[in-house]
Design a protein around this motif. Structure first.
Motif, PDB file in Angstrom:
ATOM      1  N   CYS A  22       0.833  -1.215   0.000  1.00 43.63           N
ATOM      2  CA  CYS A  22       0.000   0.000   0.000  1.00 43.63           C
ATOM      3  C   CYS A  22       0.863   1.258   0.000  1.00 43.63           C
ATOM      4  N   CYS A  23       1.915   1.243   0.800  1.00 44.78           N
ATOM      5  CA  CYS A  23       2.827   2.398   0.820  1.00 44.78           C
ATOM      6  C   CYS A  23       3.506   2.591  -0.533  1.00 44.78           C
ATOM      7  N   ALA A  24       3.867   1.485  -1.193  1.00 44.24           N
ATOM      8  CA  ALA A  24       4.542   1.580  -2.486  1.00 44.24           C
ATOM      9  C   ALA A  24       3.648   2.254  -3.525  1.00 44.24           C
ATOM     10  N   VAL A  25       2.347   2.028  -3.449  1.00 45.21           N
ATOM     11  CA  VAL A  25       1.426   2.712  -4.365  1.00 45.21           C
ATOM     12  C   VAL A  25       1.508   4.222  -4.151  1.00 45.21           C
ATOM     13  N   VAL A  26       1.540   4.638  -2.886  1.00 39.15           N
ATOM     14  CA  VAL A  26       1.633   6.072  -2.579  1.00 39.15           C
ATOM     15  C   VAL A  26       2.951   6.651  -3.093  1.00 39.15           C
ATOM     16  N   TYR A  27       4.050   5.956  -2.838  1.00 40.94           N
ATOM     17  CA  TYR A  27       5.344   6.437  -3.336  1.00 40.94           C
ATOM     18  C   TYR A  27       5.363   6.494  -4.863  1.00 40.94           C
ATOM     19  N   GLY A  28       4.692   5.544  -5.505  1.00 40.72           N
ATOM     20  CA  GLY A  28       4.609   5.572  -6.961  1.00 40.72           C
ATOM     21  C   GLY A  28       3.868   6.791  -7.468  1.00 40.72           C
ATOM     22  N   VAL A  29       2.750   7.098  -6.841  1.00 41.14           N
ATOM     23  CA  VAL A  29       1.986   8.290  -7.232  1.00 41.14           C
ATOM     24  C   VAL A  29       2.833   9.551  -7.043  1.00 41.14           C
ATOM     25  N   LEU A  30       3.571   9.609  -5.930  1.00 42.54           N
ATOM     26  CA  LEU A  30       4.400  10.786  -5.660  1.00 42.54           C
ATOM     27  C   LEU A  30       5.515  10.952  -6.689  1.00 42.54           C
ATOM     28  N   GLN A  31       6.002   9.857  -7.255  1.00 40.47           N
ATOM     29  CA  GLN A  31       7.017   9.974  -8.306  1.00 40.47           C
ATOM     30  C   GLN A  31       6.456  10.706  -9.522  1.00 40.47           C
ATOM     31  N   PHE A  32       5.185  10.489  -9.798  1.00 41.05           N
ATOM     32  CA  PHE A  32       4.547  11.191 -10.921  1.00 41.05           C
ATOM     33  C   PHE A  32       4.215  12.638 -10.566  1.00 41.05           C
ATOM     34  N   THR A  33       3.714  12.857  -9.348  1.00 40.99           N
ATOM     35  CA  THR A  33       3.156  14.169  -9.005  1.00 40.99           C
ATOM     36  C   THR A  33       4.174  15.138  -8.428  1.00 40.99           C
ATOM     37  N   MET A  34       5.159  14.636  -7.671  1.00 42.83           N
ATOM     38  CA  MET A  34       6.110  15.519  -6.993  1.00 42.83           C
ATOM     39  C   MET A  34       7.480  15.540  -7.654  1.00 42.83           C
ATOM     40  N   PHE A  35       7.903  14.395  -8.194  1.00 43.27           N
ATOM     41  CA  PHE A  35       9.283  14.272  -8.654  1.00 43.27           C
ATOM     42  C   PHE A  35       9.413  14.180 -10.171  1.00 43.27           C
ATOM     43  N   ALA A  36       8.281  14.138 -10.882  1.00 42.69           N
ATOM     44  CA  ALA A  36       8.293  14.079 -12.359  1.00 42.69           C
ATOM     45  C   ALA A  36       9.205  12.975 -12.866  1.00 42.69           C
ATOM     46  N   ASP A  37       9.065  11.792 -12.278  1.00 43.80           N
ATOM     47  CA  ASP A  37       9.899  10.654 -12.650  1.00 43.80           C
ATOM     48  C   ASP A  37       9.001   9.457 -12.962  1.00 43.80           C
ATOM     49  N   PRO A  38       8.433   9.404 -14.172  1.00 43.72           N
ATOM     50  CA  PRO A  38       7.524   8.307 -14.514  1.00 43.72           C
ATOM     51  C   PRO A  38       8.150   6.924 -14.419  1.00 43.72           C
ATOM     52  N   VAL A  39       9.432   6.812 -14.742  1.00 45.34           N
ATOM     53  CA  VAL A  39      10.074   5.491 -14.691  1.00 45.34           C
ATOM     54  C   VAL A  39      10.052   4.954 -13.267  1.00 45.34           C
ATOM     55  N   PHE A  40      10.436   5.799 -12.315  1.00 46.62           N
ATOM     56  CA  PHE A  40      10.418   5.321 -10.939  1.00 46.62           C
ATOM     57  C   PHE A  40       9.001   5.193 -10.399  1.00 46.62           C
ATOM     58  N   GLY A  41       8.066   5.948 -10.953  1.00 47.55           N
ATOM     59  CA  GLY A  41       6.672   5.722 -10.600  1.00 47.55           C
ATOM     60  C   GLY A  41       6.240   4.318 -10.963  1.00 47.55           C
ATOM     61  N   VAL A  42       6.595   3.892 -12.158  1.00 46.26           N
ATOM     62  CA  VAL A  42       6.269   2.528 -12.603  1.00 46.26           C
ATOM     63  C   VAL A  42       7.006   1.498 -11.749  1.00 46.26           C
ATOM     64  N   ILE A  43       8.261   1.769 -11.432  1.00 52.01           N
ATOM     65  CA  ILE A  43       9.032   0.836 -10.606  1.00 52.01           C
ATOM     66  C   ILE A  43       8.380   0.658  -9.240  1.00 52.01           C
ATOM     67  N   TRP A  44       7.932   1.741  -8.631  1.00 51.31           N
ATOM     68  CA  TRP A  44       7.251   1.626  -7.341  1.00 51.31           C
ATOM     69  C   TRP A  44       5.958   0.834  -7.478  1.00 51.31           C
ATOM     70  N   PHE A  45       5.228   1.023  -8.554  1.00 53.21           N
ATOM     71  CA  PHE A  45       3.994   0.245  -8.767  1.00 53.21           C
ATOM     72  C   PHE A  45       4.323  -1.240  -8.945  1.00 53.21           C
ATOM     73  N   ALA A  46       5.430  -1.537  -9.644  1.00 56.91           N
ATOM     74  CA  ALA A  46       5.845  -2.935  -9.797  1.00 56.91           C
ATOM     75  C   ALA A  46       6.206  -3.531  -8.445  1.00 56.91           C
ATOM     76  N   TRP A  47       6.888  -2.755  -7.616  1.00 54.70           N
ATOM     77  CA  TRP A  47       7.194  -3.238  -6.263  1.00 54.70           C
ATOM     78  C   TRP A  47       5.911  -3.450  -5.455  1.00 54.70           C
ATOM     79  N   ALA A  48       4.916  -2.586  -5.664  1.00 54.68           N
ATOM     80  CA  ALA A  48       3.643  -2.773  -4.967  1.00 54.68           C
ATOM     81  C   ALA A  48       3.009  -4.113  -5.334  1.00 54.68           C
TER      82      ALA A  48
END
Length: 212
Positions: A96-122
């Motif tokens: 559940c936390c990894a989903v939140v970190y994934g969203v933050l990669q898109f919204t706060m850090f402008a890093d779609p690749v790591f957003g996807v990586i966090w979702f994969a970890w989720a």
């Protein structure tokens, strides 16, 4: 996540994946889990202590504990032969936390690749929850293969690209990462199917002893 920490996350995921598909004995994987788990607890503590209250730095370091505690939990279960249910339910929390970190990669850090990586970890940690928390033994080999692939493609390769200055992120790279993650999940499902049609696969020894 720092590039150095990510490299060793890749290493321990690779080893734990091999453990879950019964290539590496559980006790043989304990040392790597202790080393990387300890690193992923000590390093973020130092980063946060030196952050001077900078929220972005603290946020970036905070996710490392999710990995550190997971690997220390795996080592504990292996060395004490404790059951895996506690680690399984902790894995649901991590997912559940990894989903939140994934969203933050898109919204706060402008890093779609790591957003996807966090979702994969989720997804991966949710598989740990199903395998250990709910006792879905038939998912053992699927989880093992997905763990192994993510060790390479979400850990080692991005880390080496970051260390060599070759890491690039953006919408196109994010879509490529998403397609790759889905391909790896499908490949893991194919490789992890029960060996006897119509029956559940036996629980891998690594899953019985240590969990993830």
């Amino acid at each position: 996540m720092s590039s150095v920490g990510l490299l060793y996350v890749g290493a321990v995921l690779f080893i734990n994946g091999l453990m879950l598909i019964d290539v590496v004995p559980a006790k043989a994987a304990a040392a790597m889990n202790l080393f990387v788990g300890g690193m992923q607890v000590i390093f973020p503590t130092i980063i946060i202590a030196q952050a001077g209250g900078d929220q972005a730095t603290i946020l970036g370091a905070s996710g490392l504990y999710l990995f550190g505690f997971t690997y220390l939990y795996v080592a504990w279960n292996t060395l004490t032969e404790a059951p895996g249910e506690g680690l399984g339910w902790f894995s649901l929390f991590v997912s559940c936390c990894a989903v939140v970190y994934g969203v933050l990669q898109f919204t706060m850090f402008a890093d779609p690749v790591f957003g996807v990586i966090w979702f994969a970890w989720a997804v991966l940690w949710f598989l740990f929850f199903l395998l250990l928390g709910l006792g879905k033994a038939q998912l053992g080999r699927l989880t093992g293969w997905f763990t192994l692939w993510l060790g390479i493609f979400s850990g080692a390769i991005p880390a080496l690209l970051m260390l060599s200055g070759g890491y690039v992120t953006g919408p196109t790279e994010g879509w490529i990462a998403a397609v790759l993650a889905l391909v790896l999940l499908a490949l893991s499902w194919a490789l992890g199917k029960p060996r006897a049609p119509g029956s559940d696969a036996p629980t891998p020894a690594g899953a019985r002893v240590a969990g993830a």
